[in-house]
Design an enzyme around this catalytic site. Structure first.
Site, PDB file in Angstrom:
ATOM      1  N   SER A  98       0.836  -1.186   0.000  1.00 26.02           N
ATOM      2  CA  SER A  98       0.000   0.000   0.000  1.00 26.02           C
ATOM      3  C   SER A  98       0.884   1.255   0.000  1.00 26.02           C
ATOM      4  O   SER A  98       1.715   1.437  -0.874  1.00 26.02           O
ATOM      5  CB  SER A  98      -0.954  -0.039   1.197  1.00 26.02           C
ATOM      6  OG  SER A  98      -1.930   0.976   1.108  1.00 26.02           O
ATOM      7  N   ASP A 103       0.252  -4.076  -4.027  1.00 21.80           N
ATOM      8  CA  ASP A 103      -0.872  -3.142  -4.148  1.00 21.80           C
ATOM      9  C   ASP A 103      -0.461  -1.732  -3.722  1.00 21.80           C
ATOM     10  O   ASP A 103      -1.068  -1.129  -2.831  1.00 21.80           O
ATOM     11  CB  ASP A 103      -2.072  -3.628  -3.327  1.00 21.80           C
ATOM     12  CG  ASP A 103      -3.377  -3.549  -4.124  1.00 21.80           C
ATOM     13  OD1 ASP A 103      -3.314  -3.456  -5.365  1.00 21.80           O
ATOM     14  OD2 ASP A 103      -4.458  -3.594  -3.504  1.00 21.80           O
ATOM     15  N   HIS A 151      -7.402  -5.384  -0.892  1.00 24.70           N
ATOM     16  CA  HIS A 151      -6.194  -4.622  -0.596  1.00 24.70           C
ATOM     17  C   HIS A 151      -5.457  -5.097   0.653  1.00 24.70           C
ATOM     18  O   HIS A 151      -4.236  -4.956   0.738  1.00 24.70           O
ATOM     19  CB  HIS A 151      -6.582  -3.143  -0.453  1.00 24.70           C
ATOM     20  CG  HIS A 151      -5.438  -2.216  -0.288  1.00 24.70           C
ATOM     21  ND1 HIS A 151      -4.458  -2.055  -1.240  1.00 24.70           N
ATOM     22  CD2 HIS A 151      -5.105  -1.388   0.739  1.00 24.70           C
ATOM     23  CE1 HIS A 151      -3.578  -1.161  -0.825  1.00 24.70           C
ATOM     24  NE2 HIS A 151      -3.939  -0.748   0.367  1.00 24.70           N
TER      25      HIS A 151
END
Length: 343
Positions: A166, A193, A269
């Site tokens: 992330s 991600d 996610h």
């Protein structure tokens, strides 16, 4: 005997071994193995950070190089004696490094020392401080990492890679792009991600994505792992956790060198985190982002894909990564994207 004839005989020998079950020529076999736990037992150690203004230990005060790190760490390492390459794994926004303990142990079981710093407790939109903190942790490795590893386990500090999830993926890119100084140079980069803000034009400082294809010259091979559900909101009042235009596809499109892009179609996610993420932050990992359900398949996929990529670019063995490329169905998740750029 001509070289061509010797090659023909070698191919015939390999085929005979395969027919007798001695050698498996299926390219998916090697890749499937990385998605399971590796052969090494693993130690998992929490390391506290050094206090500012104080020597980290009596030994450090006496001039010993062993010292506590600039940030708290979670270190997963093989228990078997030997020398292993190092991966620094950077957590996502407002997450705890402990939320990735199962993922770190998976990678370590395949012969890597994995260092997961806790870059901050609370943070605003600007990522500059965590970029600098991650660089400081990498600089610390040479003087301090050996002191927190099992007996006779040694880090190979000529082969240090970085991974991040992330916002941690954005920080990993920032490190590779030279936003902070550290040594040694990175051997490989894995972004899980990655996210650079809320939307194009609404990126968190410093922005990484440029909006131009093949504009990111990171100086290391890159694997970008994406999720099919990350760009979808988990309800009418929540924004997507990995918005389209500033997440995995954009990062891959802007990579200028060798890169690969794998997307788990049916997972979200945060689905590579531990099964149990306690506390308020842990509860939020179940509520904020859309999920594909059970986390184990996605965690095995991210762990195995990371191992296969590091084996190729750090260890010089591309069999597992080529297996994924040839047989993507061997992954424990369905891949909607599997792109490779060889440069």
């Amino acid at each position: 005997m001509s070289p061509a004839f010797r090659a023909f005989l070698a191919a015939c020998s390999l085929l005979l071994l395969h027919l007798h079950g001695i050698v498996d020529m299926d390219p998916g076999t090697e890749s499937a193995g990385v998605f399971e736990q590796g052969r090494h037992g693993v130690s998992l150690t929490a390391v506290r950070e050094a206090r500012r203004g104080c020597p980290s230990s009596p030994a450090a005060a006496a001039g010993n190089k062993d010292k506590l790190p600039p940030k708290p760490l979670l270190v997963a390492a093989p228990r078997d004696a030997g020398e292993y390459p190092v991966l620094v794994f950077l957590h996502g926004y407002m997450a705890l490094n402990s939320f990735y303990s199962q993922l770190l142990q998976h990678v370590a079981s395949h012969g890597f020392v994995v260092v997961g710093p806790q870059l901050y407790t609370v943070s605003g939109p600007d990522t500059t401080d965590e970029i600098n903190a991650a660089a400081a942790v990498i600089d610390w490795l040479a003087g301090g990492l050996s002191s927190v590893l099992p007996p006779d386990v040694h880090p190979n500090l000529t082969k240090v890679s970085v991974a991040g999830h992330s916002r941690g993926g954005k920080v990993a890119f920032a490190l590779a792009l030279g936003h902070a100084k550290f040594s040694p140079p990175l051997a490989a980069l894995v972004a899980v991600d990655p996210v650079d803000g809320m939307a194009a034009g609404k990126q968190t400082p410093p922005p990484i994505l440029t909006g131009r294809a093949r504009s990111l010259h990171v100086g290391a091979p890159v694997m970008v792992i994406g999720t099919g559900l990350g760009e979808l909101p988990n309800g009418p009042l929540l924004p997507p956790c990995a918005p389209l235009g500033v997440s995995h596809a954009a990062f891959f499109d802007e990579c200028a060198g060798a890169a690969c892009h794998l997307v788990a179609r049916d997972y979200g996610h945060l689905d590579m985190m531990d099964d149990d993420t306690p506390g308020v932050r842990g509860m939020l990992t179940r509520a904020v982002c859309r999920s594909g359900g059970a986390r184990a398949p996605m965690r095995r996929f991210v762990g195995g894909a990371t191992v296969s990529f590091l084996r190729k670019w750090v260890g010089g063995d591309g069999a597992a990564l080529e297996g994924i490329r040839a047989r993507p169905e061997t992954a424990p998740v369905v891949l909607s994207v599997d792109e490779f750029v060889d440069e």
